[in-house]
Write a protein that holds these residues in place. Sequence first.
Motif, PDB file in Angstrom:
ATOM      1  N   THR A   1       6.364 -56.324 -30.859  1.00 55.25           N
ATOM      2  CA  THR A   1       6.780 -56.183 -29.461  1.00 55.25           C
ATOM      3  C   THR A   1       8.300 -56.152 -29.342  1.00 55.25           C
TER       4      THR A   1
ATOM      5  N   GLU B   1       4.299 -60.406 -31.909  1.00 52.32           N
ATOM      6  CA  GLU B   1       5.567 -60.620 -31.206  1.00 52.32           C
ATOM      7  C   GLU B   1       6.707 -59.871 -31.897  1.00 52.32           C
TER       8      GLU B   1
ATOM      9  N   VAL C   1       4.519 -52.022 -23.700  1.00 49.47           N
ATOM     10  CA  VAL C   1       4.422 -52.764 -24.962  1.00 49.47           C
ATOM     11  C   VAL C   1       3.365 -53.877 -24.860  1.00 49.47           C
ATOM     12  N   TYR C   2       3.296 -54.537 -23.710  1.00 43.26           N
ATOM     13  CA  TYR C   2       2.281 -55.579 -23.540  1.00 43.26           C
ATOM     14  C   TYR C   2       0.880 -54.989 -23.639  1.00 43.26           C
TER      15      TYR C   2
END
Length: 228
Positions: A208, A205, A221-222
Amino acid sequence: MQDVPPCPVDEAGRLAWIREHLYVPAVCDILDDLGRRDRAMHQRLRPLDPDDCQIVGRARTFRWMEVDYVPESDPYDREIEVMDSLGVGDVAVHSSDPGFTNAPWGELMSTLAKRNGSVGCVCDSMVRDCRRIMAMRFPVFAAGIRPLDSKGRGKVMAYDVPIRCGGVLVRPRELVFADYDGIVVIPRELEDEVLRLAADKVGRENATRRELLKGRTLRDVYDEFGVL
């Protein structure tokens, strides 16, 4: 990508590491991934003080029963026993009171618990003496506020036994983790795995977030880090 250090093996180090590096939604997601979608307490349990609401410790459970009379001898017997036994790193977890009949936690309970090194209280009923509790900076989650004493309304029938609190079956010494987003309880048999996977998730996270702030799309990004 590992920007969260490994979890220490000693108890004090472990609890401090959780407070510093993890947050409840990340841990909740991992519990979901492991098939334990029943470990987050009901949203009615909210922090008494939003600015002082992080709890990380071991559950000491209070099993309450509703009563309609005041015992002649000792109206607080087991309640006093368990309160005097609270120690370092303990979290007082009270069983659900569906009728919200009394406020079993208040200033004097908080004073004793904090003196003994306990780190918080989760009460699926009412609490009282709220401003005094907030002034001493003792984290409490509760379902509401009401001035009613437990005497003649509720009685601790057992402690350090499995209880229901906020819809979760809590066993003694399980890890209780709370922050402003809510409360999760981690089963002992999954604790090491949950903490390891939560640390990895927090690291992804963080990566990200950094990439989103650089201007990359959420899809891009995911697809790289797999968290949302």
